[in-house]
Scaffold this active site. Sequence first.
Site, short mmCIF file in Angstrom:
data_model
loop_
_atom_site.label_atom_id
_atom_site.label_comp_id
_atom_site.label_asym_id
_atom_site.label_seq_id
_atom_site.Cartn_x
_atom_site.Cartn_y
_atom_site.Cartn_z
N LYS A 110 0.54 -1.29 -0.03
CA LYS A 110 -0.02 -0.33 -0.13
C LYS A 110 1.31 1.51 -0.21
O LYS A 110 0.58 2.11 -0.38
CB LYS A 110 -0.81 -0.05 1.20
CG LYS A 110 -1.60 -1.03 0.85
CD LYS A 110 -3.30 -1.26 2.32
CE LYS A 110 -4.04 -1.81 1.86
NZ LYS A 110 -5.00 -2.53 3.33
N LYS A 189 -5.62 -10.64 -14.06
CA LYS A 189 -6.75 -10.30 -12.73
C LYS A 189 -7.43 -9.20 -12.48
O LYS A 189 -6.74 -8.20 -12.80
CB LYS A 189 -5.55 -10.56 -11.01
CG LYS A 189 -7.15 -10.49 -9.81
CD LYS A 189 -5.91 -10.36 -8.83
CE LYS A 189 -6.75 -10.09 -7.29
NZ LYS A 189 -7.53 -9.25 -6.89
N LYS A 192 -9.27 -3.37 -9.25
CA LYS A 192 -10.28 -2.16 -9.38
C LYS A 192 -8.91 -1.29 -9.78
O LYS A 192 -8.71 -0.31 -10.33
CB LYS A 192 -11.17 -1.21 -8.25
CG LYS A 192 -9.87 -1.10 -6.98
CD LYS A 192 -11.27 -0.81 -6.05
CE LYS A 192 -11.15 -0.97 -4.61
NZ LYS A 192 -11.42 -2.72 -4.56
P1 ADP Z 1 -9.72 -4.82 -5.77
O1 ADP Z 1 -8.54 -5.98 -5.95
O2 ADP Z 1 -10.43 -4.88 -7.01
O3 ADP Z 1 -9.06 -3.90 -5.49
P2 ADP Z 1 -10.55 -6.08 -3.48
O4 ADP Z 1 -8.96 -6.32 -3.15
O5 ADP Z 1 -11.06 -4.89 -2.49
O6 ADP Z 1 -10.64 -6.59 -4.89
O7 ADP Z 1 -10.83 -7.52 -3.10
C1 ADP Z 1 -11.89 -8.01 -2.68
C2 ADP Z 1 -13.02 -9.71 -2.42
O8 ADP Z 1 -12.97 -10.20 -3.73
C3 ADP Z 1 -11.52 -10.33 -2.09
O9 ADP Z 1 -12.09 -11.30 -1.33
C4 ADP Z 1 -11.09 -10.32 -3.84
O10 ADP Z 1 -9.99 -11.90 -3.15
C5 ADP Z 1 -12.09 -10.67 -4.95
N1 ADP Z 1 -11.63 -10.34 -5.81
C6 ADP Z 1 -11.49 -9.28 -6.42
N2 ADP Z 1 -10.62 -9.59 -7.22
C7 ADP Z 1 -10.86 -10.68 -8.13
C8 ADP Z 1 -10.86 -11.56 -8.53
N3 ADP Z 1 -10.30 -10.86 -10.17
N4 ADP Z 1 -11.37 -12.95 -8.88
C9 ADP Z 1 -11.74 -13.27 -7.76
N5 ADP Z 1 -12.11 -12.80 -6.87
C10 ADP Z 1 -11.21 -11.56 -6.64
#
Ligand code: ADP
Length: 321
Positions: A110, A189, A192
């Site tokens: 971060k 992957k 956001k």
């Molecule tokens: P981002 O990567 O968009 O910032 P977060 O880290 O806030 O998403 O993830 C929130 C939840 O969604 C977590 O439990 C994460 O494992 C799941 N998640 C996020 N992106 C994916 C993805 N591409 N495929 C499967 N699960 C995901």
Amino acid sequence: MRVLSGIQPSGRLHIGNYFGMMRPMIVSMMENELYAFVVDLHALTSVHDGSRLAADSLGAAIDFMALGLDPERCVFWIQSDVPEVTELAWILSTITPLGLLERCHSYKDKIARGIAASHGLFSYPVLMAADILLYQAERVPIGNDQKQHLEVARDIANKFNHAFGHTFVLPEPAIDTGLAVVPGLDGQKMSKSYGNTIPIFADEKELKKQVMAIVTDSTPVADPKDPDKCNLYNIFKLFAPADRLADVRNLYVNGGAMYGKIKLELLEFLWDYFRPARARREQLRANPTQVRDILRRGALKAREKATPTLNRVREQVGLKY
Ligand code: ADP
Ligand code: TRP
């Protein structure tokens, strides 16, 4: 089984969040005692705009309910409505070795991404441990990126149990390895932070723009292709009915798959898939007072569960005289 997980109210939810985290939680609601919450206190480590945080917290709760989380069948609340968690976090912080937090990748990542290195950001895993231990959670569904934080929670629980007598259940992580990571528009992957998402609640125009932007290769239509290596196919398969998926798979294998056509079909499936959730979301957004009531009732239930644990902790550490 007591299952617990929290979601951050940051950014718009995308289909990766849905398949990776929200849907498994919604499904687990049927046969488990589910605790789910929106972690606004954690979000404070990166969001310093009060009205935005408040709106996003309510928005995340609405989206989760619209997608199928039923507050009558689980305990669902906003983290900061249960102040007990911050008291437990403080108590736990006094037995948490500094080195344990210094080793956390998420903190380093971060900071590398430009988030200010505050004390809150550093002690983020301690608050997360308090979230989990306060409710005696047995299973915690999380993404791979949160695995280390769960180990920290277990270490802290062990340390406390040794120092003050058995108090906390040791939580187990539930990482669904069977579920492939949902790919983003560019094949990485979906996240956001990479700007490659398909938002669940985009309007039709934006959705079309995103679906059309899914990156595909430039092999001629007639050539056979490996569907499993195709980004478009891997998103398509999440939404297409089985018979249509089998047809499209054949087109890939035998030649004749037209990406443009498949994208338009995907758009339709996507739009239909989330249609009921969109309707529920509109209803909930039109009744924010009712949603706040649901969340406050959820927080009361959560506090009922939290209070005996916190009382016990207070007694054990000597905060009762
Ligand atoms: P981002 O990567 O968009 O910032 P977060 O880290 O806030 O998403 O993830 C929130 C939840 O969604 C977590 O439990 C994460 O494992 C799941 N998640 C996020 N992106 C994916 C993805 N591409 N495929 C499967 N699960 C995901
Ligand atoms: N740190 C988690 C995330 O970023 C969110 C979270 C906070 C959480 N408290 C939790 C997850 C407790 C599971 C259990 O995704």
